[in-house]
Design a protein around this motif. Sequence first.
Motif, PDB file in Angstrom:
ATOM      1  N   UNK A  73       0.932  -1.098  -0.083  1.00  0.00           N
ATOM      2  CA  UNK A  73       0.100   0.012  -0.072  1.00  0.00           C
ATOM      3  C   UNK A  73       0.787   1.245   0.061  1.00  0.00           C
ATOM      4  N   UNK A  74       2.004   1.330   0.962  1.00  0.00           N
ATOM      5  CA  UNK A  74       2.979   2.314   1.039  1.00  0.00           C
ATOM      6  C   UNK A  74       3.495   2.681  -0.369  1.00  0.00           C
ATOM      7  N   UNK A  75       3.895   1.733  -1.121  1.00  0.00           N
ATOM      8  CA  UNK A  75       4.597   2.200  -2.430  1.00  0.00           C
ATOM      9  C   UNK A  75       3.536   2.072  -3.343  1.00  0.00           C
ATOM     10  N   UNK A  76       2.490   1.861  -3.315  1.00  0.00           N
ATOM     11  CA  UNK A  76       1.457   2.238  -4.460  1.00  0.00           C
ATOM     12  C   UNK A  76       1.192   0.725  -5.184  1.00  0.00           C
ATOM     13  N   UNK A  77       1.442  -0.325  -4.843  1.00  0.00           N
ATOM     14  CA  UNK A  77       1.039  -1.439  -5.752  1.00  0.00           C
ATOM     15  C   UNK A  77       2.445  -2.599  -5.745  1.00  0.00           C
ATOM     16  N   UNK A  78       2.480  -3.184  -6.605  1.00  0.00           N
ATOM     17  CA  UNK A  78       3.315  -4.447  -6.790  1.00  0.00           C
ATOM     18  C   UNK A  78       4.747  -3.929  -6.365  1.00  0.00           C
ATOM     19  N   UNK A  79       5.414  -4.850  -5.675  1.00  0.00           N
ATOM     20  CA  UNK A  79       6.757  -4.598  -5.120  1.00  0.00           C
ATOM     21  C   UNK A  79       7.376  -5.808  -5.197  1.00  0.00           C
ATOM     22  N   UNK A  80       8.772  -5.907  -5.301  1.00  0.00           N
ATOM     23  CA  UNK A  80       9.404  -7.078  -5.218  1.00  0.00           C
ATOM     24  C   UNK A  80      10.579  -7.249  -3.953  1.00  0.00           C
ATOM     25  N   UNK A  81      11.091  -8.362  -3.482  1.00  0.00           N
ATOM     26  CA  UNK A  81      12.078  -8.372  -2.833  1.00  0.00           C
ATOM     27  C   UNK A  81      13.401  -9.265  -3.354  1.00  0.00           C
ATOM     28  N   UNK A  82      14.490  -8.898  -3.441  1.00  0.00           N
ATOM     29  CA  UNK A  82      15.705  -9.733  -3.951  1.00  0.00           C
ATOM     30  C   UNK A  82      15.987 -10.502  -2.852  1.00  0.00           C
ATOM     31  N   UNK A  83      15.499 -11.750  -3.083  1.00  0.00           N
ATOM     32  CA  UNK A  83      15.561 -12.843  -2.053  1.00  0.00           C
ATOM     33  C   UNK A  83      16.840 -13.448  -1.953  1.00  0.00           C
ATOM     34  N   UNK A  84      17.704 -13.656  -3.392  1.00  0.00           N
ATOM     35  CA  UNK A  84      18.983 -14.355  -3.483  1.00  0.00           C
ATOM     36  C   UNK A  84      19.748 -13.584  -4.516  1.00  0.00           C
ATOM     37  N   UNK A  85      21.016 -13.237  -4.417  1.00  0.00           N
ATOM     38  CA  UNK A  85      21.925 -12.609  -5.402  1.00  0.00           C
ATOM     39  C   UNK A  85      23.355 -13.364  -5.455  1.00  0.00           C
ATOM     40  N   UNK A  86      23.626 -13.924  -6.429  1.00  0.00           N
ATOM     41  CA  UNK A  86      24.987 -14.719  -6.244  1.00  0.00           C
ATOM     42  C   UNK A  86      25.828 -14.483  -7.558  1.00  0.00           C
ATOM     43  N   UNK A  87      26.989 -14.328  -7.444  1.00  0.00           N
ATOM     44  CA  UNK A  87      27.914 -14.329  -8.402  1.00  0.00           C
ATOM     45  C   UNK A  87      29.150 -15.167  -8.289  1.00  0.00           C
ATOM     46  N   UNK A  88      29.440 -16.027  -9.287  1.00  0.00           N
ATOM     47  CA  UNK A  88      30.646 -16.910  -9.039  1.00  0.00           C
ATOM     48  C   UNK A  88      31.648 -16.106  -8.255  1.00  0.00           C
TER      49      UNK A  88
END
Length: 149
Positions: A73-88
């Motif tokens: 609601x605060x950001x006005x709609x659809x949001x996302x969370x970066x759950x995992x980020x990995x680089x070799x």
Amino acid sequence: MSASLTLGKPEHLDKLLALVAAFHAEEGIELTEEARRAGVAPLLEGIPYGAAYLIGPPRAPIGYIVITFGWSVEFGGLDAIIDELYIRPGVRGRGIASEALIALPRALAGGGLRAIHLEVDQTNEAAKKLYRRAGFAPRDNYVFMSRKL
């Protein structure tokens, strides 16, 4: 080396699971192969709750990003969370993660996404610097909290 993003599909499962296992080993995340597969496979099959992107060439990816979707609601709609980020490890320090974090909003722009969030270890100064370069900032007076069910 390119930080191009490819939306993960079922045919990428084995390559992605190998990267996820490497990340989990590095971070001390203990999961069975079965549990890891159960967490990753639906993302590649198109469930609406999240997505996995391969970083680099799909035939030999050098990393991945997993995002999950929510509603704010605060950001006005659809949001996302970066759950995992990995680089070799062998290709870190070349700006690939920065490129991927900058490319991610472009990859999601057509879907009406309003905000992307992430969690970072407060003692990991290198990660915090990376995230700041990609436009992320801590929110004053807020801390990400969790409860396992």
